[in-house]
Design an enzyme around this catalytic site. Structure first.
Site, PDB file in Angstrom:
ATOM      1  N   HIS A  39      39.937  49.959  56.573  1.00 52.48           N
ATOM      2  CA  HIS A  39      39.797  48.659  55.914  1.00 52.48           C
ATOM      3  C   HIS A  39      40.135  48.751  54.429  1.00 52.48           C
ATOM      4  CE1 HIS A  39      37.979  46.955  59.495  1.00 52.48           C
ATOM      5  NE2 HIS A  39      38.018  45.772  58.904  1.00 52.48           N
ATOM      6  N   LYS A 104      28.500  45.804  65.475  1.00 51.23           N
ATOM      7  CA  LYS A 104      27.073  45.642  65.745  1.00 51.23           C
ATOM      8  C   LYS A 104      26.357  45.424  64.422  1.00 51.23           C
ATOM      9  CE  LYS A 104      25.859  50.548  65.597  1.00 51.23           C
ATOM     10  NZ  LYS A 104      24.808  50.712  64.576  1.00 51.23           N
TER      11      LYS A 104
END
Lengths: 185, 279
Positions: A39, A104
């Site tokens: 990222h 999550k």
């Protein structure tokens, strides 16, 4: 998962319009993997005005660093990692067309706002159900950043990948609402 | 004085790395099944069912139950009458190297916290050694995932904060962690000792067989009280809302300074892995 919706990537706005938090979804099609290090590099490319290693428009990124595959298998155990670590980067990708994220744990308000503004959703997968989830992954192909090892970007072909809608385009939040419903203090 | 060649340790550690990551302990599996009975939330139930099914797949196919196969943490109990011929630390690291490679376990260690370059063999391990009477070597392997480790915390409370202070600090830590550490969790608590001793105790507390209460009455009381308060938080499996947030709270303690009340919370995800061998 009974009563689950089925969605195929790439996702269109019309796929997301009626999705509600808590809804079970089976995802099929192509998804991309990405964690912290990948990222960081994607956002650096955007900052420099350069092209990304894959077109994120309509795509879904799965926050995962899989275990190595057994011979003959496409992938090893591959459950979701904790998403908040990608919060600093996610809005930039959502701005340029990312439609879904799988991970999550809860997201920052900034990410929730960004999903609302640009129409994107966040799906939760069951953390630790890594051997089970791997069964829905049919192929894996390296896209970029091989030097990152398990953190490289891979293109995965998935079939009926089990997820639950954690943030929808209305700004609702499964984690907040779920906990609220069962809290006794 | 008994002598043990360090090379004997390598294959044992290699086997521990694989078995701990493939086979979820019976105590944890039992706690997940009991949780399924207790859980009221449909989403929570669905999560627990997936986790029980996941443990079965991992066991039968001999694959990692979770892709985060952890930091390789070892607790070594070294008998005072045992002489190890060779380098104990290197033998353990070699076992990790071989176990993680052959066992198809993920290599998750970077060589420096800031350069983030993967060491590609999951070494070095974190190795704690304690001396014990006798001439045996006990190796406990407890791989620790990053997600739950990141939610762990500690504080130096004041003695006047007392039991209530400890309870509130631990419950607050679990609340703040919310869905992130993959609940249902196991909460390891260390109280007392010094600044570095308390987190060590918290981690050691995670090694206890699930469902066993502390033999120290003050600790057992703390465990019960914190368990009840954590259940009221409503976090539930994976944080989707529900009753089963922690499978257990386990407290270890140590004498401490008249001025201090250290408390540390080490959070463990439901993939609570530890296996041991005695040489």
């Amino acid at each position: 998962m009974n009563g689950a919706k089925r969605l195929t990537t790439p996702l269109k706005d019309s796929d997301l319009d009626n999705l509600k938090v808590g809804e079970k979804v089976f995802l099929s099609g192509i998804i991309y993997t990405g964690r912290d290090a990948a990222h960081k590099r994607l956002v650096e490319l955007l900052d420099a005005g350069k092209e990304l290693p894959f077109n994120v428009e309509g795509q879904v990124i799965y926050y995962v660093g899989p275990a190595p595959a057994k011979p003959g298998k496409p992938i090893g155990s591959a459950g979701p990692t904790t998403s908040y670590r990608m919060d600093a980067y996610a809005p930039r990708l959502i701005e340029v067309g990312l439609k879904g994220m799988i991970g999550k744990g809860s997201r920052s308000q900034e990410v929730v706002e960004s999903m609302k503004k640009h129409k994107a959703v966040y799906f939760a997968a069951v953390g630790g159900a890594a051997a089970l989830i791997a069964k829905s992954i049919k192929s894996k192909e390296l896209v970029a950043y091989e030097d990152l090892g398990p953190e490289a970007i891979f293109k995965l072909e998935v079939e009926d990948f089990p997820v639950i809608v954690a943030n929808d385009i209305k700004g609702d939040d499964l984690y907040k609402q779920g906990m609220e419903a069962y809290r006794r203090v | 004085m008994r002598t043990l060649d360090a090379s004997m340790i390598v294959p044992k550690v290699k086997a521990l790395c694989m078995s701990a990551n493939y086979y979820l302990g019976e105590d944890v599996l039992k706690a997940l099944n009991e949780g399924l009975e207790k859980e009221e939330s449909p989403a929570g139930k669905a999560v627990l069912e997936q986790l029980i099914e996941n443990a079965r797949i991992a066991r039968e196919e001999k694959v990692a139950m979770c892709q985060d196969t952890g930091f390789a943490v070892f607790f070594i109990e070294l008998g005072q009458d045992l002489h190890i011929e060779g380098d104990l630390y290197e033998a353990i690291n070699e076992g990790v190297r071989q176990g993680y490679e052959e066992g198809l376990l993920r290599k998750s260690i970077v060589s420096h916290p800031l350069n983030r370059v993967n060491t590609k063999d999951n070494t070095p391990a974190v190795i704690h050694v304690e001396f014990v009477p006798g001439d045996k070597l006990k190796i406990i392997f407890a791989p620790k995932g990053g997600g739950s480790e990141n939610m762990s915390t500690m504080a130096m409370l004041k003695p006047s904060d007392g039991k209530e202070g400890v309870v509130n600090f631990v419950v607050e830590a679990v609340k703040k962690a919310g869905p992130n550490p993959c609940p249902p969790i196991i909460v390891g608590v260390g109280i007392g000792g010094t600044f570095e001793k308390a987190p060590y105790l918290a981690k050691k507390a995670l090694l206890r067989h699930l469902g066993e209460r502390s033999s120290i009455p003050e600790n057992a009381e703390l465990e019960e009280e914190i368990e009840s308060k954590v259940a009221d938080l409503g976090i539930g499996p994976m944080g989707f809302g529900g009753r089963v947030t922690a499978l257990a709270v386990q407290v270890e303690s140590h004498p401490c300074h008249i001025a201090s009340l250290p408390v540390a919370v080490n959070i463990q995800c439901h993939a609570a892995r530890h296996k041991e061998v005695i040489l």
